[in-house]
Write a protein that holds these residues in place. Structure first.
Motif, PDB file in Angstrom:
ATOM      1  N   PHE A 452       0.850  -1.181   0.000  1.00 35.04           N
ATOM      2  CA  PHE A 452       0.000   0.000   0.000  1.00 35.04           C
ATOM      3  C   PHE A 452       0.893   1.240   0.000  1.00 35.04           C
ATOM      4  N   CYS A 453       0.298   2.403  -0.062  1.00 34.86           N
ATOM      5  CA  CYS A 453       1.051   3.663  -0.139  1.00 34.86           C
ATOM      6  C   CYS A 453       0.917   4.436   1.170  1.00 34.86           C
ATOM      7  N   LEU A 454       1.970   5.172   1.484  1.00 36.73           N
ATOM      8  CA  LEU A 454       2.022   5.956   2.716  1.00 36.73           C
ATOM      9  C   LEU A 454       2.082   7.440   2.366  1.00 36.73           C
ATOM     10  N   PHE A 455       1.080   8.190   2.834  1.00 34.40           N
ATOM     11  CA  PHE A 455       1.040   9.636   2.631  1.00 34.40           C
ATOM     12  C   PHE A 455       1.273  10.313   3.982  1.00 34.40           C
ATOM     13  N   THR A 456       2.258  11.215   4.031  1.00 33.68           N
ATOM     14  CA  THR A 456       2.624  11.840   5.302  1.00 33.68           C
ATOM     15  C   THR A 456       2.288  13.328   5.274  1.00 33.68           C
ATOM     16  N   ILE A 457       1.902  13.830   6.438  1.00 32.34           N
ATOM     17  CA  ILE A 457       1.548  15.238   6.598  1.00 32.34           C
ATOM     18  C   ILE A 457       2.293  15.775   7.815  1.00 32.34           C
ATOM     19  N   GLY A 458       2.982  16.895   7.640  1.00 34.69           N
ATOM     20  CA  GLY A 458       3.666  17.549   8.753  1.00 34.69           C
ATOM     21  C   GLY A 458       2.999  18.862   9.083  1.00 34.69           C
ATOM     22  N   MET A 459       2.823  19.141  10.376  1.00 35.58           N
ATOM     23  CA  MET A 459       2.176  20.377  10.816  1.00 35.58           C
ATOM     24  C   MET A 459       3.173  21.220  11.595  1.00 35.58           C
ATOM     25  N   GLY A 460       3.389  22.457  11.147  1.00 34.81           N
ATOM     26  CA  GLY A 460       4.209  23.373  11.924  1.00 34.81           C
ATOM     27  C   GLY A 460       5.683  23.344  11.564  1.00 34.81           C
ATOM     28  N   ASP A 461       6.483  23.968  12.431  1.00 30.65           N
ATOM     29  CA  ASP A 461       7.900  24.207  12.150  1.00 30.65           C
ATOM     30  C   ASP A 461       8.838  23.202  12.799  1.00 30.65           C
ATOM     31  N   ASP A 462       8.350  22.382  13.705  1.00 28.69           N
ATOM     32  CA  ASP A 462       9.243  21.500  14.450  1.00 28.69           C
ATOM     33  C   ASP A 462       9.165  20.063  13.948  1.00 28.69           C
ATOM     34  N   VAL A 463       8.957  19.904  12.653  1.00 23.92           N
ATOM     35  CA  VAL A 463       8.794  18.575  12.057  1.00 23.92           C
ATOM     36  C   VAL A 463      10.056  18.195  11.300  1.00 23.92           C
ATOM     37  N   ASP A 464      10.421  16.920  11.367  1.00 28.70           N
ATOM     38  CA  ASP A 464      11.531  16.420  10.567  1.00 28.70           C
ATOM     39  C   ASP A 464      10.975  16.096   9.173  1.00 28.70           C
ATOM     40  N   TYR A 465      10.924  17.128   8.334  1.00 27.87           N
ATOM     41  CA  TYR A 465      10.309  16.952   7.019  1.00 27.87           C
ATOM     42  C   TYR A 465      11.123  16.022   6.129  1.00 27.87           C
ATOM     43  N   ARG A 466      12.407  15.970   6.335  1.00 24.58           N
ATOM     44  CA  ARG A 466      13.223  15.039   5.553  1.00 24.58           C
ATOM     45  C   ARG A 466      12.822  13.596   5.867  1.00 24.58           C
ATOM     46  N   LEU A 467      12.585  13.320   7.128  1.00 24.72           N
ATOM     47  CA  LEU A 467      12.147  11.987   7.519  1.00 24.72           C
ATOM     48  C   LEU A 467      10.790  11.652   6.890  1.00 24.72           C
ATOM     49  N   LEU A 468       9.826  12.572   6.998  1.00 23.32           N
ATOM     50  CA  LEU A 468       8.498  12.327   6.429  1.00 23.32           C
ATOM     51  C   LEU A 468       8.569  12.145   4.914  1.00 23.32           C
ATOM     52  N   GLU A 469       9.406  12.921   4.259  1.00 29.11           N
ATOM     53  CA  GLU A 469       9.501  12.811   2.806  1.00 29.11           C
ATOM     54  C   GLU A 469      10.088  11.473   2.385  1.00 29.11           C
ATOM     55  N   ARG A 470      11.101  11.037   3.077  1.00 26.77           N
ATOM     56  CA  ARG A 470      11.692   9.735   2.731  1.00 26.77           C
ATOM     57  C   ARG A 470      10.713   8.600   3.018  1.00 26.77           C
ATOM     58  N   MET A 471       9.989   8.699   4.117  1.00 25.30           N
ATOM     59  CA  MET A 471       8.996   7.664   4.425  1.00 25.30           C
ATOM     60  C   MET A 471       7.956   7.560   3.318  1.00 25.30           C
ATOM     61  N   SER A 472       7.484   8.695   2.813  1.00 24.64           N
ATOM     62  CA  SER A 472       6.439   8.670   1.783  1.00 24.64           C
ATOM     63  C   SER A 472       7.000   8.282   0.417  1.00 24.64           C
ATOM     64  N   LEU A 473       8.134   8.841   0.030  1.00 20.10           N
ATOM     65  CA  LEU A 473       8.681   8.570  -1.288  1.00 20.10           C
ATOM     66  C   LEU A 473       9.071   7.107  -1.457  1.00 20.10           C
ATOM     67  N   GLU A 474       9.577   6.490  -0.404  1.00 21.41           N
ATOM     68  CA  GLU A 474       9.986   5.094  -0.493  1.00 21.41           C
ATOM     69  C   GLU A 474       8.788   4.146  -0.459  1.00 21.41           C
ATOM     70  N   ASN A 475       7.600   4.707  -0.240  1.00 23.87           N
ATOM     71  CA  ASN A 475       6.405   3.869  -0.156  1.00 23.87           C
ATOM     72  C   ASN A 475       5.282   4.449  -1.008  1.00 23.87           C
ATOM     73  N   CYS A 476       5.623   4.883  -2.206  1.00 21.88           N
ATOM     74  CA  CYS A 476       4.740   5.326  -3.297  1.00 21.88           C
ATOM     75  C   CYS A 476       3.754   6.417  -2.893  1.00 21.88           C
ATOM     76  N   GLU A 484       2.873  26.607  10.124  1.00 26.12           N
ATOM     77  CA  GLU A 484       2.469  26.822  11.516  1.00 26.12           C
ATOM     78  C   GLU A 484       1.212  27.679  11.618  1.00 26.12           C
ATOM     79  N   ASP A 485       1.131  28.736  10.800  1.00 23.53           N
ATOM     80  CA  ASP A 485       0.019  29.685  10.935  1.00 23.53           C
ATOM     81  C   ASP A 485      -1.110  29.413   9.954  1.00 23.53           C
ATOM     82  N   ALA A 486      -1.092  28.265   9.269  1.00 27.06           N
ATOM     83  CA  ALA A 486      -2.120  27.952   8.277  1.00 27.06           C
ATOM     84  C   ALA A 486      -3.356  27.356   8.943  1.00 27.06           C
ATOM     85  N   ASP A 487      -4.443  27.343   8.193  1.00 25.53           N
ATOM     86  CA  ASP A 487      -5.672  26.701   8.654  1.00 25.53           C
ATOM     87  C   ASP A 487      -5.534  25.207   8.363  1.00 25.53           C
ATOM     88  N   ALA A 488      -5.168  24.451   9.374  1.00 26.89           N
ATOM     89  CA  ALA A 488      -4.867  23.033   9.183  1.00 26.89           C
ATOM     90  C   ALA A 488      -6.097  22.251   8.737  1.00 26.89           C
TER      91      ALA A 488
END
Length: 985
Positions: A452-476, A484-488
Motif C-alpha cells: 500500500f502507499c504511505l502519505f505523510t503530513i507535517g504540521m508546523g515548524d518542528d517537524v523532521d520533514y526530511r524523515l516524512l519525505e523519505r517515508m512517503s517517497l519510499e512507499n509510493c 504553523e500559521d495555516a488553517d490546518a
C-alpha cells in the motif's frame, strides 16, 4: 488619507538592513520568512499614524522604483522573469536586500545584478561535497539535500548588496516550474510581497495551451487583509479578482495583468505585503491515450482520463496525539477528520490509530465498512482524543501498517481491485521509542512491503520533514507540509480530497524502445481524480516515423489497455501549428526539452533518495547533477555563485574581478558613430563561464563608471526612421536607398539566412499620423526588432525602445536605459544606455540597433528603432530579405537614352507606348530588371551623417525581388525561407 499615501510613497520601507556584515557569495534559500517593518510602540502622542512614523524613521532605505513579474505558461510549463529596480536616493552607500518568494517546486535558471551600471552575473556550479548539510533542519535555511520540494509552498530567494550613493541596483531573476493538476485545476502563484509600496508594479501571467481553456479564475489576493480591504469586492458583495486585474482571453490563450497603483496598493496593505496573486485554470481533455506534444527531438505526454468508476479504498488514519498537538492543532485536525468521515464512500473501509507515549487503535485487528453506526462511533473516538505525552512515530507507523497489511491478507480475493493507503499526520520529531531516522525509514519500508502507499503530513515548524519525505517517497506516497500559521483543517481536507478518489491503479506508460532514448517516470501506483500523469521523453532518432504508445492500468472493474501509434512528424507539425495560432512567442522554442530536463532532475533526486547502495546513489546523483548544469537549474546538487560588488570608503564601486568586454571588432572601412560622453561603461556578463580578471576600469564618479569617447563601427546598410532603407552595394561601390510604405502591424522580413547561418531578422511596424502638409497619410516606424539565431542552437534577441530580451538557454530582460555587455556561447551583446545595441552572432555577423527616444514627442513621432548591418561576414550568398538580398548583389548604374519607348519600362514616365525624346536619366541594372532612380541625400546614424544615394521610388518596385507584400511575415519569430524566387519582369 491622501497625506498618508504621499508619505508612504515618498518614504517607503524596503527589506533592506544597514548592517556591516558581508553577504555570502553563495545564494541560499530560506524557509518561509516575513520581515515586517518595526513599529514604534513608544511613539509620542502626536497626530501621526504610528506606521507612518515608522516609515519616516527608515527614509535612508533604498526605494523600489519598479517591480515586474512576468510569467508565460506553455502547456503547463511556466517561465517566470522577475525584474526589480531599486534606487538609493542618498549620498552614502546603503545595504539593500532583494528577496522574492518562489514556489518550492521551481528551479531558478538565472540571476543577475546590475549595480551602479555594472553587471554582476551568477554561475550555477556543481555543489562540492563539503558544502552538503546533513541535519540542517534547524539552521533556518532550506536544506539543499532535500530531494523533492514540497509542492504548493513558497520559499525565499535572498541577496544582499551594497548600493553606492545616488545609484540604482537592478535584480533579474528567472525560474521555471511544471504546474501540477490538483482537484481538476492548475494553480499558478505569484508572490507580491515587496514590503513597500512600489511606484510601478506589474504582474503578468500569459497562458498558452494546445487545448481549449475550459476554466479560468483569478482569486482574491491570498495572505493579504480581509477580502473587503483588498479592493476586490463587487457591488453585489461577491469577491472577485484583485483591483486593477485585467483578463484577455480566447479559446487557447489568455493574458492576465495586475497593475495596482500606489493608492490601490496602500488600500490592500500599506507595508507592501500584498499577498499572493493566484490564477486557476484547466483545459479540455483529449479522450483515449491523452495529449502528446513533440518538439525539437523531445516529447511530453499528458494523461488525465475522466468519467471512470471510483476505485474502493482501504484507509488507515495514523494521528499524532502527543502533548505538542494541544490547542489549535488538535482542534483543526478533529474538524478535518469529521469532514473526511462524511465523505467516505459506502465501498470504502477505514480505521484510526493514535500515537503519543502509547498507541491506541479504534477498532482492533480490522478495517470497518462505511456505515452510519461506524461513522457515528468514529466521531466519538475522534472527539475523545486528548493530547498528552511524547511522540512515538515508529510505533504509530508499525501499528497502522500491521493493521492494514493483516486486513489485506485476510481479504485478498475481495480487495484485489481496491486502493490501500495510510494517511500519517504528526507535528514533531520522534521523542519516544525508536528515534533514529534511518531505523524508522527501514522499519517503515519493511512493514509496508509495497502492499500500500504511505502519505505523510507535517504540521508546523518542528517537524523532521526530511524523515516524512523519505517515508512517503519510499512507499509510493507524497508528503505535504502545513505551515504553523495555516488553517490546518482546510489544508488537511484539501489533501484528502486529492487522494480520496482513486480512479486507476498500477498505471504503466510505455513507448516503442527504438524511438525513445530516455523517459521520465512511467510507472504510477495510483491515479486520483482531478490529477494528471505527465511523462516526458527524449527521442533516439528524430527521423523515426512513429511512436507507439501503450497505457495499461486497472480500475475497480477490469484491466485497461490503451494503444496508439503517433506520427512524430505530424505531431510536431501540429504542436508548432497550435503554438503559432496561440502566438506563444519565443518561449515556446525548446519548452518541451526544458520540461523533460526539469522532470528528469526531479526523478534523479527521488531515485537518489530511494537508493539502497552508494553506487546506485552516485549514479542518480551524477545524472541529476549533469542535467541541472545543462539547463542551468539551481537544485539541491548545484550552487549559485554571484560576484559581489565592493564599495570604497568614498562610496564608489571598487575595481572588480570581472573584465569588461569590448565591443567586437568591425571593418575599418565602415563609418564610425561616437556615443554620448555620459554613457555608462558596458560591463561583461559571461553566462556559463567563469568571470575573467579585469584589465582596466574607467574612472568612477559618484559610483558611476563614465565612458570616454568610444566608437561603434557601423555600415550604411540600414532601415531607420520612417522607415528609410539605405543599401551599400559592396561589389559596385554604390549606395542605393528606398522607402517602404508599410501598414501598422506589419512584420517585415529584413534579413533571412535560415538554412545556412540560421539567422533571421524581422521588424514590426507601428503607425503615427503624418505631419501637417505631408503628402503621406501616415508614418510608420519599427517598434520591435527580433534577431533569431537557430545555429548551433536556437536563441533570440527581442528589442523594443524600452527593453532588450535575450534568450540563449537563459532568459534575461534588460532595460534599454542600462549599459551592459553579455556574452554567451552563441551571442555577444553590448548595450549602451539609451543609445544602441550591438549584436554579434557566431563571432562575425554583426548588427547594430539604434534607440530613438523623444522627451516631448510631437503627434507624428514615436519612440522607435533603427537597424544597421555592421558586418555581414558569415551570412551566405543565399541571404535574402529587404536588406539581406543586396549583400552579395552586383548592381550596375547606367544612363538610359531619352528617346526610348517607355511603355512598361517605368510606370512613372509612361506615355502610352509613344516614342518621345527626353534627356537621358540614370537607371540601375538589377539582374534583368531596369530601375529608374534619382540622386538623393539621406541622414543616418540619428542624423549624425549624411550619405548620397540613388533613390528608387514606388516602394522599391523592381529594385527588390518580388513586391513589398512578399516580405510581410506572420509574426516576429517567423523564420520561413524566401520562397518567391526573383522578379524577372
Amino acid at each position: 488619507m491622501l497625506l498618508i499615501v504621499l508619505v508612504l510613497y515618498l518614504c517607503p520601507v524596503f527589506q533592506c538592513q544597514t548592517e556591516d556584515t558581508e553577504f555570502s557569495e553563495d545564494v541560499d534559500f530560506e524557509e518561509e520568512e516575513y520581515m515586517t517593518s518595526d513599529m514604534d510602540s513608544n511613539a509620542a502622542p502626536l497626530r501621526i499614524p504610528r506606521q507612518v512614523k515608522s516609515l519616516l524613521t527608515k527614509e535612508t532605505k533604498p526605494h523600489i522604483q519598479e517591480l515586474s513579474v512576468q510569467t508565460t505558461i506553455i502547456s503547463r510549463y511556466a517561465f517566470t522573469a522577475v525584474s526589480c529596480s531599486m534606487l538609493n536616493r542618498h549620498s552614502a552607500a546603503t545595504q539593500g536586500v532583494f528577496q522574492f518568494h518562489i514556489p518550492t517546486a521551481a528551479y531558478i535558471s538565472n540571476f543577475t545584478m546590475i549595480v551602479g551600471g555594472r553587471v554582476f552575473p551568477s554561475q550555477v556550479k556543481a555543489k562540492e561535497k563539503k558544502m552538503k548539510k546533513e541535519g540542517g533542519e534547524n539552521n533556518g535555511k532550506k536544506n539543499k539535500d532535500t530531494p523533492e520540494p514540497r509542492e504548493g509552498e513558497m520559499e525565499v530567494f535572498r541577496m544582499e548588496v551594497t548600493i553606492p550613493g545616488r545609484n540604482r541596483a537592478m535584480f533579474l531573476l528567472t525560474y521555471e516550474e511544471l504546474l501540477q493538476r490538483r482537484l481538476g485545476r492548475y494553480e499558478h502563484v505569484t508572490s507580491v510581497k515587496p514590503m513597500q509600496l512600489v511606484s510601478r508594479l506589474n504582474v503578468g501571467v500569459t497562458i498558452v495551451e494546445h487545448s481549449r481553456i475550459t476554466y479560468l479564475e483569478v482569486l482574491p489576493l491570498r495572505n493579504g487583509k480581509t477580502p473587503a480591504s483588498n479592493g476586490n469586492g463587487n457591488a453585489d458583495g461577491k469577491i472577485g479578482p484583485p483591483v486593477s486585474t485585467v483578463v484577455k482571453q480566447n479559446e487557447t490563450f489568455c493574458k492576465i495583468t495586475f497593475t495596482p497603483n500606489i493608492v490601490q496598493q496602500a488600500k490592500i496593505a500599506n507595508n507592501g505585503m500584498l499577498g499572493e496573486f493566484v490564477v486557476l485554470y484547466d483545459v479540455e481533455r483529449e479522450t483515449g491515450i491523452g495529449d502528446i506534444q513533440v518538439l525539437d527531438g523531445h516529447f511530453v505526454h499528458y494523461f488525465a482520463p475522466r468519467d471512470l468508476p471510483v476505485v474502493p479504498k482501504n484507509v488507515v488514519f495514523v494521528i499524532d496525539t502527543s502533548a505538542s498537538m494541544v490547542g489549535t492543532k488538535i482542534r483543526q485536525t478533529k474538524e478535518a477528520l469529521f469532514t473526511i468521515l462524511r465523505e467516505l464512500r459506502p465501498s470504502d473501509h477505514f480505521n484510526f490509530v493514535t500515537f503519543s507515549n502509547r498507541i491506541r487503535v479504534w477498532q482492533q485487528g480490522k478495517l470497518v465498512p462505511v456505515t452510519p453506526n461506524n461513522i457515528r462511533d468514529a466521531k466519538k473516538f475522534i472527539y475523545m482524543i486528548s493530547p498528552t505525552g511524547g511522540t512515538d512515530i515508529n510505533g504509530g507507523i508499525q501499528t497502522g501498517s500491521a493493521l492494514l497489511s493483516d486486513y489485506l491478507s485476510s481479504k485478498e480475493e475481495s480487495h484485489h481491485n481496491s486502493v490501500s493507503l495510510i494517511i500519517f499526520l504528526t507535528d514533531g520529531r520522534p521523542t519516544v521509542g525508536v528515534v533514529q531516522s534511518p531505523t524508522i525509514i527501514g522499519n517503515t519500508k519493511a512493514a509496508v512491503q509495497e502492499k500500500f502507499c504511505l502519505f505523510t503530513i507535517g504540521m508546523g515548524d518542528d517537524v523532521d520533514y526530511r524523515l516524512l519525505e523519505r517515508m512517503s517517497l519510499e512507499n509510493c506516497g507524497t508528503m505535504r507540509r502545513i505551515p504553523e500559521d495555516a488553517d490546518a483543517s482546510v489544508m488537511l481536507k484539501g489533501f484528502y480530497d486529492e487522494i480520496g478518489t482513486p480512479l486507476l491503479s498500477d498505471i504503466r506508460v510505455e513507448y516503442s524502445e527504438d524511438a525513445v532514448e530516455y523517459i521520465t517516470q512511467n510507472l504510477f501506483t495510483n491515479y486520483f481524480n482531478g490529477s494528471e500523469i505527465i511523462v516526458a521523453g527524449k527521442l533516439t532518432n528524430r527521423s523515426s516515423d512513429s511512436l507507439h504508445v501503450q497505457v495499461t492500468a486497472s480500475n475497480s472493474e477490469r484491466s485497461i489497455v490503451l494503444e496508439k501509434d503517433v506520427s512524430l512528424l505530424e505531431q510536431e507539425q501540429e504542436t508548432e501549428r497550435r503554438l503559432a495560432e496561440a502566438e506563444a512567442g519565443p518561449k515556446a522554442d525548446g519548452y518541451v526539452e526544458r520540461l523533460w530536463g526539469y522532470l528528469s532532475v526531479k526523478d534523479g533526486l527521488k531515485g537518489r533518495l530511494r537508493s539502497q547502495t552508494s553506487g546506485e546513489r552516485e549514479n542518480y546523483t551524477q545524472h541529476a547533477k549533469n542535467l541541472s548544469l545543462t539547463y542551468n537549474f539551481l537544485t539541491p546538487l548545484t550552487q549559485m555563485i554571484v560576484e559581489k560588488p565592493q564599495v570604497l570608503a568614498d562610496g564608489t564601486l571598487a575595481q572588480t574581478e570581472a573584465e569588461a568586454t569590448e565591443a567586437p571588432p568591425t571593418p575599418e572601412s565602415s563609418n564610425q558613430l561616437s556615443e554620448d560622453d555620459n554613457s555608462l561603461t558596458p560591463q561583461s556578463l559571461h553566462r556559463n563561464e567563469p568571470p575573467k580578471p579585469i584589465s582596466a576600469v574607467a574612472k568612477a564618479t559618484s559610483g558611476v563608471s563614465k565612458l570616454a569617447k568610444k566608437s561603434v563601427t557601423l555600415s550604411k546598410t540600414s532601415a531607420d526612421g520612417d522607415p528609410h532603407f539605405v543599401v551599400e552595394i559592396p561589389h559596385s561601390k554604390l549606395t542605393v536607398c528606398f522607402n517602404i510604405n508599410g501598414e501598422p502591424g506589419h512584420v517585415i522580413r529584413l534579413v533571412t539566412d535560415h538554412k545556412h547561418s540560421g539567422v533571421t531578422v524581422n521588424g514590426a511596424l507601428i503607425g503615427a499620423p503624418a505631419p501637417a502638409g505631408s503628402h503621406k497619410e501616415q508614418r510608420t516606424y519599427f517598434s520591435t526588432i527580433t534577431i533569431v539565431a537557430d545555429k548551433p542552437k536556437r536563441s533570440y534577441i527581442e528589442v523594443t525602445p524600452q527593453k532588450v530580451i535575450l534568450d540563449d538557454r537563459d532568459r534575461m530582460i534588460l532595460p534599454s536605459s542600462s549599459s551592459i555587455s553579455v556574452e554567451t556561447a552563441n551571442l555577444g551583446v553590448v548595450l549602451i544606455a539609451n543609445t544602441n545595441l550591438t549584436v554579434t552572432i557566431q563571432g562575425t555577423i554583426q548588427f547594430v540597433i539604434l534607440f530613438h527616444h523623444y522627451k516631448n514627442p510631437a503627434p507624428f513621432q514615436r519612440d522607435h528603432l533603427g537597424f544597421y548591418i555592421a558586418n555581414s561576414k558569415g551570412l551566405s550568398k543565399d541571404t535574402h530579405g529587404l536588406l539581406g538580398q543586396f549583400l552579395y548583389e552586383d548592381i550596375g548604374l547606367t544612363q538610359l537614352p531619352g528617346n526610348v519607348s517607355m511603355a512598361g519600362e517605368n510606370s512613372t514616365r509612361e506615355t502610352l507606348g509613344k516614342n518621345i525624346t527626353l534627356p537621358s536619366y540614370p537607371v540601375l541594372k538589377v539582374k534583368d530588371r531596369t530601375v529608374a532612380v534619382i540622386k538623393k541625400s539621406r541622414r543616418i546614424y540619428s542624423g549624425k551623417q549624411t550619405v548620397d544615394c540613388w533613390f528608387a521610388k514606388n516602394n522599391a518596385a523592381k529594385l527588390i525581388d518580388g513586391q513589398y507584400s512578399d516580405y510581410v511575415v506572420s509574426h516576429l519569430f517567423d523564420t520561413g525561407d524566401w520562397a518567391n524566387g526573383t522578379n524577372s519582369h
